[in-house]
Design a protein around this motif. Structure first.
Motif, PDB file in Angstrom:
ATOM      1  N   TRP A  81      10.436   8.583 -11.422  1.00  0.00           N
ATOM      2  CA  TRP A  81      10.274   7.884 -12.699  1.00  0.00           C
ATOM      3  C   TRP A  81      10.981   6.536 -12.625  1.00  0.00           C
ATOM      4  CZ3 TRP A  81       6.848   9.309 -16.149  1.00  0.00           C
ATOM      5  CH2 TRP A  81       6.448  10.642 -16.182  1.00  0.00           C
ATOM      6  N   HIS A  82      10.320   5.495 -13.072  1.00  0.00           N
ATOM      7  CA  HIS A  82      10.929   4.157 -13.005  1.00  0.00           C
ATOM      8  C   HIS A  82      10.152   3.152 -13.858  1.00  0.00           C
ATOM      9  CE1 HIS A  82       7.553   3.810 -10.248  1.00  0.00           C
ATOM     10  NE2 HIS A  82       7.652   2.499 -10.298  1.00  0.00           N
ATOM     11  N   TYR A  83      10.755   1.983 -14.006  1.00  0.00           N
ATOM     12  CA  TYR A  83      10.058   0.796 -14.509  1.00  0.00           C
ATOM     13  C   TYR A  83       9.987  -0.168 -13.339  1.00  0.00           C
ATOM     14  CZ  TYR A  83      11.419   2.555 -19.114  1.00  0.00           C
ATOM     15  OH  TYR A  83      11.590   3.340 -20.222  1.00  0.00           O
ATOM     16  N   GLU A  87      -1.392  12.561  -9.881  1.00  0.00           N
ATOM     17  CA  GLU A  87      -1.718  11.756 -11.070  1.00  0.00           C
ATOM     18  C   GLU A  87      -0.624  10.706 -11.321  1.00  0.00           C
ATOM     19  OE1 GLU A  87      -1.391  15.068 -11.179  1.00  0.00           O
ATOM     20  OE2 GLU A  87      -3.365  15.894 -11.669  1.00  0.00           O
ATOM     21  N   LEU A  88      -1.054   9.547 -11.774  1.00  0.00           N
ATOM     22  CA  LEU A  88      -0.101   8.563 -12.290  1.00  0.00           C
ATOM     23  C   LEU A  88       0.242   9.031 -13.699  1.00  0.00           C
ATOM     24  CD1 LEU A  88       1.295   5.699 -12.258  1.00  0.00           C
ATOM     25  CD2 LEU A  88      -0.793   4.876 -13.344  1.00  0.00           C
ATOM     26  N   GLU A  89       1.518   9.255 -13.969  1.00  0.00           N
ATOM     27  CA  GLU A  89       1.914   9.663 -15.316  1.00  0.00           C
ATOM     28  C   GLU A  89       2.654   8.488 -15.935  1.00  0.00           C
ATOM     29  OE1 GLU A  89       2.121  14.436 -14.874  1.00  0.00           O
ATOM     30  OE2 GLU A  89       4.052  13.417 -14.806  1.00  0.00           O
ATOM     31  N   VAL A 119       0.879  -1.170   0.000  1.00  0.00           N
ATOM     32  CA  VAL A 119       0.000   0.000   0.000  1.00  0.00           C
ATOM     33  C   VAL A 119       0.914   1.215   0.000  1.00  0.00           C
ATOM     34  CG1 VAL A 119      -1.723   1.323   1.281  1.00  0.00           C
ATOM     35  CG2 VAL A 119      -1.852  -1.173   1.259  1.00  0.00           C
ATOM     36  N   ASN A 120       0.737   2.073  -0.990  1.00  0.00           N
ATOM     37  CA  ASN A 120       1.520   3.316  -1.025  1.00  0.00           C
ATOM     38  C   ASN A 120       0.685   4.432  -0.407  1.00  0.00           C
ATOM     39  OD1 ASN A 120       3.443   1.925  -2.443  1.00  0.00           O
ATOM     40  ND2 ASN A 120       3.231   3.088  -4.352  1.00  0.00           N
ATOM     41  N   ILE A 121       1.291   5.179   0.493  1.00  0.00           N
ATOM     42  CA  ILE A 121       0.603   6.304   1.119  1.00  0.00           C
ATOM     43  C   ILE A 121       1.446   7.538   0.841  1.00  0.00           C
ATOM     44  CG2 ILE A 121      -0.223   7.252   3.318  1.00  0.00           C
ATOM     45  CD1 ILE A 121      -0.314   4.214   4.245  1.00  0.00           C
TER      46      ILE A 121
END
Ligand SMILES: O=C(O)CCC(=O)C(=O)O
Ligand SMILES: [Fe+2]
Length: 244
Positions: A111-113, A131-133, A100-102
């Motif tokens: 930025w990542h893969y 926003e998820l970009e 779970v990301n908070i």
């Protein structure tokens, strides 16, 4: 086998995957968890966008947040196998499999893969910003995957702002209660934009892979993502040797 729409696009968005009631119940359980166990703020400086968030790891989920564990192993697992026609399974590494990301006010995700192939994100609340970009299927993979330095160089080049601006096609997805996003996490470059306002952004991150690609172990990256321990590598997603 025919390539599915999901595989062709690299990602998919499904609204109302969880109901409002399901989201508020999960948010409540997550709040209770945070009251019983204080989560450290992880802050990792980065030239472009830092990693600045709190995270509940997979072992904590397994022990304290059973509904999320069930979603991981059951409903979402079936859903992603259906949309991809692939035999995807939860990761062997229980710490990184379900999270779970908070993300607090002002928080971002660099930025990542992802290190696994398919990632499902479920947003539990709506916040401003955050926003998820993503750049769908943006990664160019080196055929010589033994030489991780080549992959790293390619990734860093494509990740740089001017190259992204000229060659990339950015998609921006608002975090909305109950919204599911599934992406090919190791092919779509992605990041989380700064959260605005005072409310924390809360979402579930579920990672899957095919059976024969289960060695995602990377202690340096785990320390970077889950602890406040100082790490030496400039980008811990890349190890000196790739273990495949
Ligand atoms: O929180 C999000 O929307 C994305 C998080 C993410 O990319 C990750 O945890 O790997
Ligand atoms: Fe990710």
């Amino acid at each position: 086998m025919k390539k599915t729409e999901f595989l062709k696009n690299g990602y998919l968005v499904r609204d109302d995957f969880l109901s409002k009631e399901q989201c508020s119940q999960l948010l409540n359980h997550i709040k209770n968890f945070q009251n019983s166990e204080e989560l450290p703020i992880i802050y990792r400086e980065n030239s472009d966008r830092p990693l600045h968030y709190k995270v509940i790891n997979g072992l904590q989920i397994k022990n304290s947040l059973q509904e999320i564990e069930n979603l991981y192993r059951d409903r979402i697992n079936k859903f992603i196998c259906d949309i991809s026609n692939l035999s995807l399974v939860p990761l062997n590494n229980e710490i990184i499999g379900a999270n779970v990301n908070i993300t607090p006010s002002g928080g971002t995700y660099r930025w990542h893969y992802d290190r696994n192939s398919v990632t499902a994100l479920i947003y539990l609340n709506e916040v401003d910003g955050g926003e998820l970009e993503l750049y769908p299927l943006y990664r160019i993979t080196s055929p010589f995957n033994k030489f991780s330095f080549l992959q790293k160089a390619l990734d860093l080049l494509l990740m740089s702002k001017p190259i992204r601006f000229v060659f990339g096609k950015k998609v921006s997805i608002k975090p909305i209660e109950g919204r599911l996003v599934v992406m090919i996490g190791n092919r779509c470059l992605h990041s989380v934009n700064s959260v605005i306002g005072s409310e924390e952004r809360v979402n579930v991150v579920l990672s899957y892979d095919v059976l024969d690609n289960q060695d995602a172990s990377n202690d340096n990256l785990d320390n970077y993502l889950y602890t406040q321990i100082k790490v030496t590598s400039s980008d811990p997603n890349y190890q000196k040797e790739i273990r495949k």
